[in-house]
Design a protein around this motif. Structure first.
Motif, PDB file in Angstrom:
ATOM      1  N   CYS A   1      -0.957   6.858  -6.382  1.00 48.73           N
ATOM      2  CA  CYS A   1      -0.793   8.251  -6.827  1.00 48.73           C
ATOM      3  C   CYS A   1      -1.007   8.370  -8.335  1.00 48.73           C
ATOM      4  O   CYS A   1      -1.632   9.323  -8.812  1.00 48.73           O
ATOM      5  CB  CYS A   1       0.594   8.759  -6.443  1.00 48.73           C
ATOM      6  N   PHE A   2      -0.499   7.397  -9.076  1.00 53.35           N
ATOM      7  CA  PHE A   2      -0.648   7.426 -10.534  1.00 53.35           C
ATOM      8  C   PHE A   2      -2.118   7.308 -10.923  1.00 53.35           C
ATOM      9  O   PHE A   2      -2.602   8.022 -11.810  1.00 53.35           O
ATOM     10  CB  PHE A   2       0.162   6.284 -11.153  1.00 53.35           C
ATOM     11  N   HIS A   3      -2.843   6.410 -10.265  1.00 51.62           N
ATOM     12  CA  HIS A   3      -4.258   6.225 -10.593  1.00 51.62           C
ATOM     13  C   HIS A   3      -5.052   7.489 -10.302  1.00 51.62           C
ATOM     14  O   HIS A   3      -5.948   7.873 -11.067  1.00 51.62           O
ATOM     15  CB  HIS A   3      -4.839   5.047  -9.810  1.00 51.62           C
ATOM     16  N   HIS A   4      -4.720   8.160  -9.210  1.00 56.74           N
ATOM     17  CA  HIS A   4      -5.437   9.395  -8.883  1.00 56.74           C
ATOM     18  C   HIS A   4      -5.173  10.475  -9.928  1.00 56.74           C
ATOM     19  O   HIS A   4      -6.069  11.253 -10.272  1.00 56.74           O
ATOM     20  CB  HIS A   4      -5.019   9.901  -7.507  1.00 56.74           C
ATOM     21  N   SER A   5      -3.951  10.512 -10.456  1.00 50.88           N
ATOM     22  CA  SER A   5      -3.635  11.526 -11.467  1.00 50.88           C
ATOM     23  C   SER A   5      -4.297  11.212 -12.809  1.00 50.88           C
ATOM     24  O   SER A   5      -4.634  12.116 -13.572  1.00 50.88           O
ATOM     25  CB  SER A   5      -2.121  11.633 -11.649  1.00 50.88           C
TER      26      SER A   5
ATOM     27  N   PRO B   1      -6.566  10.057  -3.193  1.00 56.12           N
ATOM     28  CA  PRO B   1      -5.284   9.370  -2.989  1.00 56.12           C
ATOM     29  C   PRO B   1      -5.075   8.917  -1.557  1.00 56.12           C
ATOM     30  O   PRO B   1      -4.487   7.869  -1.302  1.00 56.12           O
ATOM     31  CB  PRO B   1      -4.252  10.420  -3.420  1.00 56.12           C
ATOM     32  N   ALA B   2      -5.565   9.722  -0.585  1.00 56.49           N
ATOM     33  CA  ALA B   2      -5.405   9.333   0.820  1.00 56.49           C
ATOM     34  C   ALA B   2      -6.178   8.051   1.109  1.00 56.49           C
ATOM     35  O   ALA B   2      -5.692   7.147   1.799  1.00 56.49           O
ATOM     36  CB  ALA B   2      -5.877  10.464   1.732  1.00 56.49           C
ATOM     37  N   ALA B   3      -7.407   7.967   0.563  1.00 59.47           N
ATOM     38  CA  ALA B   3      -8.220   6.769   0.778  1.00 59.47           C
ATOM     39  C   ALA B   3      -7.601   5.564   0.085  1.00 59.47           C
ATOM     40  O   ALA B   3      -7.579   4.453   0.633  1.00 59.47           O
ATOM     41  CB  ALA B   3      -9.637   7.008   0.261  1.00 59.47           C
ATOM     42  N   LEU B   4      -7.077   5.771  -1.130  1.00 57.64           N
ATOM     43  CA  LEU B   4      -6.451   4.671  -1.861  1.00 57.64           C
ATOM     44  C   LEU B   4      -5.165   4.226  -1.163  1.00 57.64           C
ATOM     45  O   LEU B   4      -4.872   3.031  -1.073  1.00 57.64           O
ATOM     46  CB  LEU B   4      -6.153   5.111  -3.293  1.00 57.64           C
ATOM     47  N   GLY B   5      -4.406   5.190  -0.643  1.00 58.21           N
ATOM     48  CA  GLY B   5      -3.193   4.852   0.096  1.00 58.21           C
ATOM     49  C   GLY B   5      -3.501   4.066   1.358  1.00 58.21           C
ATOM     50  O   GLY B   5      -2.770   3.148   1.734  1.00 58.21           O
ATOM     51  N   SER B   6      -4.612   4.417   2.011  1.00 59.56           N
ATOM     52  CA  SER B   6      -5.035   3.681   3.199  1.00 59.56           C
ATOM     53  C   SER B   6      -5.397   2.243   2.843  1.00 59.56           C
ATOM     54  O   SER B   6      -5.065   1.303   3.575  1.00 59.56           O
ATOM     55  CB  SER B   6      -6.228   4.380   3.850  1.00 59.56           C
ATOM     56  N   LEU B   7      -6.065   2.070   1.696  1.00 56.02           N
ATOM     57  CA  LEU B   7      -6.405   0.719   1.237  1.00 56.02           C
ATOM     58  C   LEU B   7      -5.150  -0.090   0.918  1.00 56.02           C
ATOM     59  O   LEU B   7      -5.097  -1.295   1.179  1.00 56.02           O
ATOM     60  CB  LEU B   7      -7.303   0.797   0.000  1.00 56.02           C
ATOM     61  N   VAL B   8      -4.148   0.581   0.356  1.00 57.51           N
ATOM     62  CA  VAL B   8      -2.884  -0.103   0.058  1.00 57.51           C
ATOM     63  C   VAL B   8      -2.273  -0.655   1.341  1.00 57.51           C
ATOM     64  O   VAL B   8      -1.858  -1.819   1.402  1.00 57.51           O
ATOM     65  CB  VAL B   8      -1.896   0.855  -0.639  1.00 57.51           C
ATOM     66  N   ARG B   9      -2.232   0.158   2.377  1.00 57.41           N
ATOM     67  CA  ARG B   9      -1.633  -0.285   3.644  1.00 57.41           C
ATOM     68  C   ARG B   9      -2.451  -1.402   4.287  1.00 57.41           C
ATOM     69  O   ARG B   9      -1.890  -2.343   4.863  1.00 57.41           O
ATOM     70  CB  ARG B   9      -1.492   0.908   4.584  1.00 57.41           C
ATOM     71  N   ARG B  10      -3.769  -1.310   4.187  1.00 52.61           N
ATOM     72  CA  ARG B  10      -4.619  -2.380   4.726  1.00 52.61           C
ATOM     73  C   ARG B  10      -4.407  -3.679   3.954  1.00 52.61           C
ATOM     74  O   ARG B  10      -4.384  -4.772   4.531  1.00 52.61           O
ATOM     75  CB  ARG B  10      -6.084  -1.953   4.671  1.00 52.61           C
ATOM     76  N   TYR B  11      -4.244  -3.545   2.639  1.00 54.57           N
ATOM     77  CA  TYR B  11      -4.004  -4.724   1.794  1.00 54.57           C
ATOM     78  C   TYR B  11      -2.680  -5.393   2.162  1.00 54.57           C
ATOM     79  O   TYR B  11      -2.603  -6.624   2.280  1.00 54.57           O
ATOM     80  CB  TYR B  11      -4.001  -4.297   0.330  1.00 54.57           C
TER      81      TYR B  11
END
Length: 271
Positions: free
Chosen positions: A37-41, A3-13
């Motif tokens: 968060c949903f995708h990670h779960s 989730p941390a990596a995906l959240g980082s990608l969201v902010r970069r996007y």
């Protein structure tokens, strides 16, 4: 994907979109972080899955079709960005749930209709401000003859108008592109006449078009025309509460007395 990596990608996007001139609001960022968060779960440690995107898009299950479609379109844009870093990312068809909006067919105002709108603005019955009528008459005349969007006209500041060189600086343009707009001499005179009436009332207000509280001019909304005015309009008048916008510049010029434009072929639409 963590989730941390995906959240980082969201902010970069989001930063990438903003660098291209798109308006990405805090609610859009929050929505994509919720998806992360949903995708990670649902699929921990896996690349973005189309099935998970569709499942998230229709949450919480109480929205309408356009709401679901817009959520899927938003997350598909993020998926396309992620696919440049990870070829295993799945990208569903962003139109699977629809287009996300019901686009209204634009109403093209005729010269006669715009003249009538300016007359009605001039004769508004209000005690809001001594220049209330003049504000909206000039506002409508400007977007008709210069091809401005309502948001661009509302964002104008006094400093953006150069009476000597007859130009306007459009700062709040689509995709944040600033441009200099040349004005017809009669349009420049009409704007100067409005400023001459407006500046003594609010000399320190930076906005060009103001309300009684010196705030920027509100969006223009038209009510359903009366039967008399409907008969005077041809073709039929626009639908109730239609926003008047100009999508393309047109070579209209305001008349010397500033009351109605001298209309040349051009396009002003209501949508």
């Amino acid at each position: 994907m963590k989730p941390a990596a995906l959240g980082s990608l969201v902010r970069r996007y989001v930063e990438h979109r903003r660098s291209l001139g798109y308006s990405v609001h805090a609610c859009d960022l929050r929505k994509l972080l919720q998806f992360a968060c949903f995708h990670h779960s649902e699929a921990p440690g896996k690349p973005l899955q189309a099935e998970v995107m569709l499942k998230w898009a229709v949450l919480p299950g109480t929205g309408n079709a356009n709401y679901y479609a817009k959520r899927l379109i938003d997350v598909c844009g993020f998926a396309r960005y992620c696919a440049t870093f990870d070829p295993q990312v799945q990208i569903p068809d962003c139109r699977l749930l629809g287009y996300g909006h019901d686009r209204v067919a634009p109403h093209i105002f005729t010269s006669r209709q715009i003249t009538l709108l300016l007359q009605r603005a001039r004769n508004l019955s209000t005690k809001c401000s001594p220049i209330h009528n003049l504000t909206y008459e000039t506002f409508l005349g400007l977007i008709a003859c210069a091809g401005l969007r309502t948001g661009e006209a509302r964002a104008l500041r006094v400093a953006d108008f150069d009476a000597k060189n007859r130009t306007l600086i459009i700062r709040k343009a689509k995709f944040s592109r600033e441009r200099v707009l040349p004005l017809h001499p009669t349009t420049a005179r009409a704007l100067q006449r409005y400023l001459d009436a407006r500046l003594p009332l609010a000399p320190d207000a930076p906005w060009f078009f103001i309300t009684a509280t010196t705030a920027p001019c509100r969006p223009v909304i038209f009510a359903q025309p009366s039967s008399d005015s409907t008969r005077a309009l041809s073709p039929p008048a626009p639908a109730p509460r239609a926003f008047m916008t100009c999508a393309t510049p047109s070579p209209h010029a305001m008349s010397p007395n500033g009351t109605a434009p001298e209309f040349l072929p051009g396009a002003i639409s209501c949508c």
